[in-house]
Design a protein around this motif. Structure first.
Motif, PDB file in Angstrom:
ATOM      1  N   ARG A   1      75.368  29.133  32.990  1.00  0.00           N
ATOM      2  CA  ARG A   1      76.614  29.053  34.067  1.00  0.00           C
ATOM      3  C   ARG A   1      75.945  28.738  35.402  1.00  0.00           C
ATOM      4  NH1 ARG A   1      80.499  33.237  31.512  1.00  0.00           N
ATOM      5  NH2 ARG A   1      79.737  33.575  29.710  1.00  0.00           N
ATOM      6  N   GLN A   2      76.969  28.610  36.222  1.00  0.00           N
ATOM      7  CA  GLN A   2      76.892  28.067  37.476  1.00  0.00           C
ATOM      8  C   GLN A   2      75.787  28.572  38.299  1.00  0.00           C
ATOM      9  OE1 GLN A   2      78.781  25.494  38.328  1.00  0.00           O
ATOM     10  NE2 GLN A   2      78.145  25.156  40.518  1.00  0.00           N
ATOM     11  N   THR A   3      75.641  29.810  38.230  1.00  0.00           N
ATOM     12  CA  THR A   3      74.631  30.580  39.336  1.00  0.00           C
ATOM     13  C   THR A   3      73.269  30.496  38.421  1.00  0.00           C
ATOM     14  OG1 THR A   3      76.086  32.705  39.551  1.00  0.00           O
ATOM     15  CG2 THR A   3      73.699  33.074  39.749  1.00  0.00           C
ATOM     16  N   LYS A   4      72.999  30.637  37.352  1.00  0.00           N
ATOM     17  CA  LYS A   4      71.609  29.990  36.760  1.00  0.00           C
ATOM     18  C   LYS A   4      71.488  28.474  36.862  1.00  0.00           C
ATOM     19  CE  LYS A   4      69.048  32.191  33.927  1.00  0.00           C
ATOM     20  NZ  LYS A   4      67.981  33.190  34.463  1.00  0.00           N
ATOM     21  N   LEU A   5      72.379  27.737  36.793  1.00  0.00           N
ATOM     22  CA  LEU A   5      72.107  26.357  37.348  1.00  0.00           C
ATOM     23  C   LEU A   5      71.588  26.186  38.760  1.00  0.00           C
ATOM     24  CD1 LEU A   5      75.120  24.532  35.462  1.00  0.00           C
ATOM     25  CD2 LEU A   5      72.704  24.307  34.746  1.00  0.00           C
ATOM     26  N   LYS A   6      72.398  26.647  39.309  1.00  0.00           N
ATOM     27  CA  LYS A   6      71.771  26.964  40.904  1.00  0.00           C
ATOM     28  C   LYS A   6      70.417  27.278  41.069  1.00  0.00           C
ATOM     29  CE  LYS A   6      76.326  26.964  43.088  1.00  0.00           C
ATOM     30  NZ  LYS A   6      77.247  27.897  44.153  1.00  0.00           N
ATOM     31  N   GLU A   7      69.967  28.398  40.310  1.00  0.00           N
ATOM     32  CA  GLU A   7      68.543  29.188  40.518  1.00  0.00           C
ATOM     33  C   GLU A   7      67.593  27.674  39.939  1.00  0.00           C
ATOM     34  OE1 GLU A   7      68.716  32.711  37.998  1.00  0.00           O
ATOM     35  OE2 GLU A   7      69.865  33.627  39.638  1.00  0.00           O
ATOM     36  N   LEU A   8      67.983  27.331  38.707  1.00  0.00           N
ATOM     37  CA  LEU A   8      67.172  26.301  38.118  1.00  0.00           C
ATOM     38  C   LEU A   8      67.090  24.993  39.035  1.00  0.00           C
ATOM     39  CD1 LEU A   8      65.815  25.137  35.553  1.00  0.00           C
ATOM     40  CD2 LEU A   8      67.905  24.102  35.043  1.00  0.00           C
ATOM     41  N   LEU A   9      68.103  24.585  39.771  1.00  0.00           N
ATOM     42  CA  LEU A   9      67.837  23.568  40.753  1.00  0.00           C
ATOM     43  C   LEU A   9      66.913  23.949  41.763  1.00  0.00           C
ATOM     44  CD1 LEU A   9      68.577  20.704  42.041  1.00  0.00           C
ATOM     45  CD2 LEU A   9      70.595  21.938  42.868  1.00  0.00           C
ATOM     46  N   ARG A  10      66.968  25.233  42.404  1.00  0.00           N
ATOM     47  CA  ARG A  10      66.284  25.801  43.548  1.00  0.00           C
ATOM     48  C   ARG A  10      64.598  25.556  43.018  1.00  0.00           C
ATOM     49  NH1 ARG A  10      70.477  29.240  44.845  1.00  0.00           N
ATOM     50  NH2 ARG A  10      69.526  30.996  43.533  1.00  0.00           N
ATOM     51  N   PHE A  11      64.366  26.109  41.846  1.00  0.00           N
ATOM     52  CA  PHE A  11      63.119  26.072  40.851  1.00  0.00           C
ATOM     53  C   PHE A  11      62.569  24.703  40.833  1.00  0.00           C
ATOM     54  CE2 PHE A  11      60.768  25.286  37.146  1.00  0.00           C
ATOM     55  CZ  PHE A  11      59.694  26.380  37.509  1.00  0.00           C
ATOM     56  N   LEU A  12      63.390  23.702  40.499  1.00  0.00           N
ATOM     57  CA  LEU A  12      62.862  22.372  40.361  1.00  0.00           C
ATOM     58  C   LEU A  12      62.455  21.480  41.712  1.00  0.00           C
ATOM     59  CD1 LEU A  12      65.471  21.155  37.622  1.00  0.00           C
ATOM     60  CD2 LEU A  12      62.881  21.569  37.377  1.00  0.00           C
ATOM     61  N   LEU A  13      63.463  22.033  42.816  1.00  0.00           N
ATOM     62  CA  LEU A  13      63.273  21.531  44.141  1.00  0.00           C
ATOM     63  C   LEU A  13      62.042  22.174  44.874  1.00  0.00           C
ATOM     64  CD1 LEU A  13      66.728  21.977  45.623  1.00  0.00           C
ATOM     65  CD2 LEU A  13      65.514  19.821  45.386  1.00  0.00           C
ATOM     66  N   ARG A  14      61.593  23.509  44.575  1.00  0.00           N
ATOM     67  CA  ARG A  14      60.100  24.122  44.786  1.00  0.00           C
ATOM     68  C   ARG A  14      59.444  23.616  44.447  1.00  0.00           C
ATOM     69  NH1 ARG A  14      63.226  28.735  43.943  1.00  0.00           N
ATOM     70  NH2 ARG A  14      61.833  29.387  42.376  1.00  0.00           N
ATOM     71  N   LYS A  15      59.340  23.266  42.974  1.00  0.00           N
ATOM     72  CA  LYS A  15      58.182  22.532  42.381  1.00  0.00           C
ATOM     73  C   LYS A  15      57.907  20.861  42.499  1.00  0.00           C
ATOM     74  CE  LYS A  15      56.730  26.019  39.874  1.00  0.00           C
ATOM     75  NZ  LYS A  15      55.401  26.533  39.980  1.00  0.00           N
ATOM     76  N   GLY A  16      58.874  20.415  43.274  1.00  0.00           N
ATOM     77  CA  GLY A  16      58.675  19.088  43.593  1.00  0.00           C
ATOM     78  C   GLY A  16      59.189  18.184  42.480  1.00  0.00           C
ATOM     79  N   MET A  17      59.864  18.557  41.403  1.00  0.00           N
ATOM     80  CA  MET A  17      60.196  17.777  40.245  1.00  0.00           C
ATOM     81  C   MET A  17      61.453  16.998  40.634  1.00  0.00           C
ATOM     82  SD  MET A  17      59.672  20.631  37.289  1.00  0.00           S
ATOM     83  CE  MET A  17      58.700  19.834  35.991  1.00  0.00           C
ATOM     84  N   ILE A  18      62.206  17.710  41.624  1.00  0.00           N
ATOM     85  CA  ILE A  18      63.546  17.049  42.128  1.00  0.00           C
ATOM     86  C   ILE A  18      63.326  16.874  43.574  1.00  0.00           C
ATOM     87  CG2 ILE A  18      65.958  17.091  42.525  1.00  0.00           C
ATOM     88  CD1 ILE A  18      66.169  18.021  39.568  1.00  0.00           C
TER      89      ILE A  18
END
Length: 63
Positions: A30-47
């Motif tokens: 869902r939207q909230t989980k997708l936003k959390e996933l995006l923040r994770f990927l940004l922190r890890k430098g993958m995106i």
């Protein structure tokens, strides 16, 4: 997830994240989980966030 595109807008990126994780896990995010996933990927430098609302894959961190 980025396919032929070098950059994606926020909405397109979330739609592709949703599709990719749904296909992988068999469960929709869902939207909230997708936003959390995006923040994770940004922190890890993958995106990388290029500018307001534009994102690209960090080709150095793909694997």
């Amino acid at each position: 997830m980025f396919g032929q595109y070098t950059e994606l807008g926020y909405g397109d990126l979330l739609a592709r994240l949703s599709s990719a994780y749904s296909a992988t896990t068999g469960h929709p995010y869902r939207q909230t989980k997708l936003k959390e996933l995006l923040r994770f990927l940004l922190r890890k430098g993958m995106i990388i966030k290029e500018e307001r609302g534009r994102y690209r894959c960090n080709s150095d961190r793909r694997h």
